[in-house]
Design a protein around this motif. Sequence first.
Motif, PDB file in Angstrom:
ATOM      1  N   PHE A 121      -9.287  -6.468  -8.308  1.00 44.85           N
ATOM      2  CA  PHE A 121      -8.823  -7.559  -7.192  1.00 44.85           C
ATOM      3  C   PHE A 121      -7.475  -7.609  -7.322  1.00 44.85           C
ATOM      4  O   PHE A 121      -6.899  -8.025  -6.015  1.00 44.85           O
ATOM      5  N   ASN A 122      -6.770  -7.587  -8.400  1.00 44.11           N
ATOM      6  CA  ASN A 122      -5.444  -7.786  -8.326  1.00 44.11           C
ATOM      7  C   ASN A 122      -4.542  -6.708  -7.628  1.00 44.11           C
ATOM      8  O   ASN A 122      -3.716  -6.737  -6.950  1.00 44.11           O
ATOM      9  N   LYS A 123      -5.314  -5.317  -7.991  1.00 45.49           N
ATOM     10  CA  LYS A 123      -4.678  -4.369  -7.237  1.00 45.49           C
ATOM     11  C   LYS A 123      -4.797  -4.413  -5.725  1.00 45.49           C
ATOM     12  O   LYS A 123      -3.640  -4.122  -4.815  1.00 45.49           O
ATOM     13  N   ARG A 124      -5.979  -5.068  -5.158  1.00 45.75           N
ATOM     14  CA  ARG A 124      -6.017  -5.105  -4.048  1.00 45.75           C
ATOM     15  C   ARG A 124      -5.103  -6.321  -3.424  1.00 45.75           C
ATOM     16  O   ARG A 124      -4.572  -6.230  -2.505  1.00 45.75           O
ATOM     17  N   LEU A 125      -4.971  -7.485  -4.187  1.00 44.70           N
ATOM     18  CA  LEU A 125      -3.991  -8.504  -3.849  1.00 44.70           C
ATOM     19  C   LEU A 125      -2.747  -8.134  -3.767  1.00 44.70           C
ATOM     20  O   LEU A 125      -1.950  -8.251  -2.821  1.00 44.70           O
ATOM     21  N   ALA A 126      -2.250  -7.280  -4.855  1.00 43.98           N
ATOM     22  CA  ALA A 126      -1.009  -6.735  -4.553  1.00 43.98           C
ATOM     23  C   ALA A 126      -0.687  -5.673  -3.369  1.00 43.98           C
ATOM     24  O   ALA A 126       0.541  -5.866  -2.845  1.00 43.98           O
ATOM     25  N   ALA A 127      -1.689  -5.056  -3.217  1.00 47.02           N
ATOM     26  CA  ALA A 127      -1.389  -4.106  -2.011  1.00 47.02           C
ATOM     27  C   ALA A 127      -1.326  -5.153  -0.750  1.00 47.02           C
ATOM     28  O   ALA A 127      -0.654  -4.505   0.179  1.00 47.02           O
ATOM     29  N   ALA A 128      -2.005  -5.952  -0.630  1.00 42.61           N
ATOM     30  CA  ALA A 128      -2.043  -6.853   0.385  1.00 42.61           C
ATOM     31  C   ALA A 128      -0.763  -7.551   0.722  1.00 42.61           C
ATOM     32  O   ALA A 128      -0.399  -7.603   1.874  1.00 42.61           O
ATOM     33  N   ALA A 129      -0.193  -8.242  -0.511  1.00 39.56           N
ATOM     34  CA  ALA A 129       1.070  -8.511  -0.421  1.00 39.56           C
ATOM     35  C   ALA A 129       2.119  -7.412  -0.151  1.00 39.56           C
ATOM     36  O   ALA A 129       2.967  -7.755   0.910  1.00 39.56           O
ATOM     37  N   GLY A 130       1.954  -6.238  -0.404  1.00 43.26           N
ATOM     38  CA  GLY A 130       2.933  -5.207  -0.109  1.00 43.26           C
ATOM     39  C   GLY A 130       3.081  -4.777   1.315  1.00 43.26           C
ATOM     40  O   GLY A 130       3.940  -4.563   2.030  1.00 43.26           O
ATOM     41  N   GLN A 131       1.854  -4.955   1.832  1.00 49.52           N
ATOM     42  CA  GLN A 131       1.664  -4.790   3.296  1.00 49.52           C
ATOM     43  C   GLN A 131       2.277  -5.912   4.012  1.00 49.52           C
ATOM     44  O   GLN A 131       2.716  -5.718   5.178  1.00 49.52           O
TER      45      GLN A 131
ATOM     46  N   ALA B 210       4.781  -7.581   2.991  1.00 44.29           N
ATOM     47  CA  ALA B 210       6.441  -7.487   2.797  1.00 44.29           C
ATOM     48  C   ALA B 210       6.924  -6.341   3.746  1.00 44.29           C
ATOM     49  O   ALA B 210       7.830  -6.324   4.400  1.00 44.29           O
ATOM     50  N   GLN B 211       6.167  -5.108   4.127  1.00 42.01           N
ATOM     51  CA  GLN B 211       6.283  -3.988   4.951  1.00 42.01           C
ATOM     52  C   GLN B 211       6.298  -4.625   6.348  1.00 42.01           C
ATOM     53  O   GLN B 211       7.498  -4.305   6.768  1.00 42.01           O
ATOM     54  N   ALA B 212       5.243  -5.352   6.625  1.00 47.37           N
ATOM     55  CA  ALA B 212       5.249  -6.066   7.890  1.00 47.37           C
ATOM     56  C   ALA B 212       6.774  -6.838   8.177  1.00 47.37           C
ATOM     57  O   ALA B 212       7.113  -6.878   9.384  1.00 47.37           O
ATOM     58  N   ALA B 213       7.204  -7.329   6.839  1.00 47.60           N
ATOM     59  CA  ALA B 213       8.387  -8.235   6.996  1.00 47.60           C
ATOM     60  C   ALA B 213       9.706  -7.183   7.173  1.00 47.60           C
ATOM     61  O   ALA B 213      10.851  -7.826   6.956  1.00 47.60           O
ATOM     62  N   GLY B 214       9.398  -6.066   7.224  1.00 47.27           N
ATOM     63  CA  GLY B 214      10.804  -5.033   6.954  1.00 47.27           C
ATOM     64  C   GLY B 214      10.987  -4.448   5.669  1.00 47.27           C
ATOM     65  O   GLY B 214      12.073  -3.952   5.664  1.00 47.27           O
ATOM     66  N   ALA B 215      10.397  -4.874   4.684  1.00 47.36           N
ATOM     67  CA  ALA B 215      10.891  -4.400   3.380  1.00 47.36           C
ATOM     68  C   ALA B 215      10.322  -3.014   3.024  1.00 47.36           C
ATOM     69  O   ALA B 215       9.374  -2.578   3.563  1.00 47.36           O
ATOM     70  N   HIS B 216      10.940  -2.265   2.350  1.00 52.22           N
ATOM     71  CA  HIS B 216      10.420  -0.928   1.499  1.00 52.22           C
ATOM     72  C   HIS B 216       9.676  -1.439   0.286  1.00 52.22           C
ATOM     73  O   HIS B 216      10.233  -2.260  -0.481  1.00 52.22           O
ATOM     74  N   VAL B 217       8.381  -0.843   0.234  1.00 52.66           N
ATOM     75  CA  VAL B 217       7.679  -1.169  -0.845  1.00 52.66           C
ATOM     76  C   VAL B 217       7.369  -0.100  -1.810  1.00 52.66           C
ATOM     77  O   VAL B 217       7.031   0.940  -1.155  1.00 52.66           O
ATOM     78  N   ALA B 218       7.572  -0.374  -3.018  1.00 55.72           N
ATOM     79  CA  ALA B 218       7.374   0.701  -3.811  1.00 55.72           C
ATOM     80  C   ALA B 218       6.199   0.112  -4.977  1.00 55.72           C
ATOM     81  O   ALA B 218       6.568  -0.533  -5.935  1.00 55.72           O
TER      82      ALA B 218
ATOM     83  N   VAL C 112       6.084  -3.580  -6.371  1.00 58.45           N
ATOM     84  CA  VAL C 112       5.014  -4.326  -6.547  1.00 58.45           C
ATOM     85  C   VAL C 112       4.147  -3.920  -7.662  1.00 58.45           C
ATOM     86  O   VAL C 112       3.894  -2.463  -8.019  1.00 58.45           O
ATOM     87  N   LEU C 113       3.485  -4.831  -8.519  1.00 60.83           N
ATOM     88  CA  LEU C 113       2.960  -4.277  -9.809  1.00 60.83           C
ATOM     89  C   LEU C 113       1.719  -5.241  -9.711  1.00 60.83           C
ATOM     90  O   LEU C 113       1.578  -6.228  -9.105  1.00 60.83           O
ATOM     91  N   SER C 114       0.679  -4.517 -10.331  1.00 62.34           N
ATOM     92  CA  SER C 114      -0.650  -5.175 -10.593  1.00 62.34           C
ATOM     93  C   SER C 114      -0.777  -5.107 -12.281  1.00 62.34           C
ATOM     94  O   SER C 114      -0.697  -4.429 -12.934  1.00 62.34           O
ATOM     95  N   GLY C 115      -1.302  -6.501 -12.655  1.00 64.78           N
ATOM     96  CA  GLY C 115      -1.663  -6.534 -14.046  1.00 64.78           C
ATOM     97  C   GLY C 115      -3.118  -5.718 -14.476  1.00 64.78           C
ATOM     98  O   GLY C 115      -3.502  -5.886 -15.715  1.00 64.78           O
ATOM     99  N   SER C 116      -3.417  -5.345 -13.485  1.00 64.86           N
ATOM    100  CA  SER C 116      -4.850  -4.565 -13.820  1.00 64.86           C
ATOM    101  C   SER C 116      -4.944  -3.375 -12.894  1.00 64.86           C
ATOM    102  O   SER C 116      -4.469  -3.348 -11.616  1.00 64.86           O
ATOM    103  N   GLU C 117      -5.140  -2.124 -13.430  1.00 65.25           N
ATOM    104  CA  GLU C 117      -5.237  -0.962 -12.697  1.00 65.25           C
ATOM    105  C   GLU C 117      -6.687  -0.260 -12.610  1.00 65.25           C
ATOM    106  O   GLU C 117      -6.805   0.835 -12.162  1.00 65.25           O
ATOM    107  N   ARG C 118      -7.622  -1.132 -13.117  1.00 63.25           N
ATOM    108  CA  ARG C 118      -9.000  -0.566 -13.169  1.00 63.25           C
ATOM    109  C   ARG C 118      -9.375  -0.387 -11.582  1.00 63.25           C
ATOM    110  O   ARG C 118      -8.890  -0.991 -10.856  1.00 63.25           O
ATOM    111  N   GLU C 119     -10.306   0.571 -11.760  1.00 66.51           N
ATOM    112  CA  GLU C 119     -11.100   1.033 -10.473  1.00 66.51           C
ATOM    113  C   GLU C 119     -11.452  -0.483  -9.535  1.00 66.51           C
ATOM    114  O   GLU C 119     -12.220  -1.149 -10.426  1.00 66.51           O
ATOM    115  N   GLY C 120     -11.197  -0.585  -8.728  1.00 67.69           N
ATOM    116  CA  GLY C 120     -11.789  -1.726  -7.713  1.00 67.69           C
ATOM    117  C   GLY C 120     -10.907  -3.162  -8.257  1.00 67.69           C
ATOM    118  O   GLY C 120     -11.539  -4.120  -7.771  1.00 67.69           O
TER     119      GLY C 120
END
Length: 197
Positions: free
Chosen positions: A18-28, A30-38, A8-16
């Motif tokens: 939105f893309n980091k948050r969306l990437a994290a939501a997508a990662g979650q 994926a985890q709920a679907a049984g994937a291992h997320v890195a 899981v990658l985000s094109g922005s790593e700044r504090e706060g």
Amino acid sequence: MDGLRLLVLSGSEREGSFNKRLAAAAGQAAQAAGAHVAPLDLRALALPLYDGDIEKAQGVPDGARTLRDALLACDAVLLSTPEYNGFPPPLVINSFDWLSRLAAEDGRPSGLATTANRPVGVLAASPGLLGGLRSLNFTRQYLSMAFAMLVVPQQFALARAGEAFDEHGALRDAKQQAAVENVVASVLRVAGALKSA
Ligand SMILES: Cc1cc2nc3c(=O)[nH]c(=O)nc-3n(C[C@H](O)[C@H](O)[C@H](O)COP(=O)(O)O)c2cc1C
């Protein structure tokens, strides 16, 4: 889909971000679907702005190897990226440009061989009304045309991202959550099919 490894990658790593948050939501999702997320922090790769003189004097920086190795270790990728003036931001382009300069070495494939035929789902988030939608076609083209990645047709652009997340980082709107899950499911489906082919 159980056991698939998702980078899981985000094109922005700044504090706060939105893309980091969306990437994290997508990662979650994926985890709920049984994937291992890195997750991988592209900013932490500390890649300088691509410059042929740096490459000539010092070779390709190790950050590109970190990205290659993370890609090698995954079955598929999710990328959520901001839009800067209608285009993917330098953090994404620069990271992948350096990756493309990495030759095969030490029994490991080149950067381009690593990305080839690897499924990826693309997302975007913006405080604006289009959610970064204009950049997604370029992101899609860049990853498929130059890196031979299998960009799944489903994508999602999160508009008004400033109001979209609750205090736990979850999307408030069930339709938006479903759209993210749709992208995630598509990536996992393609990755699973390739793995068992
Ligand atoms: C140089 C620059 C250009 C931008 N261009 C756009 C744009 O074309 N479309 C858009 O929706 N937002 C644009 N924005 C606003 C970003 O969407 C906003 O800063 C967003 O929060 C960046 O993503 P992040 O929160 O993940 O860091 C731009 C921001 C910057 C700094």
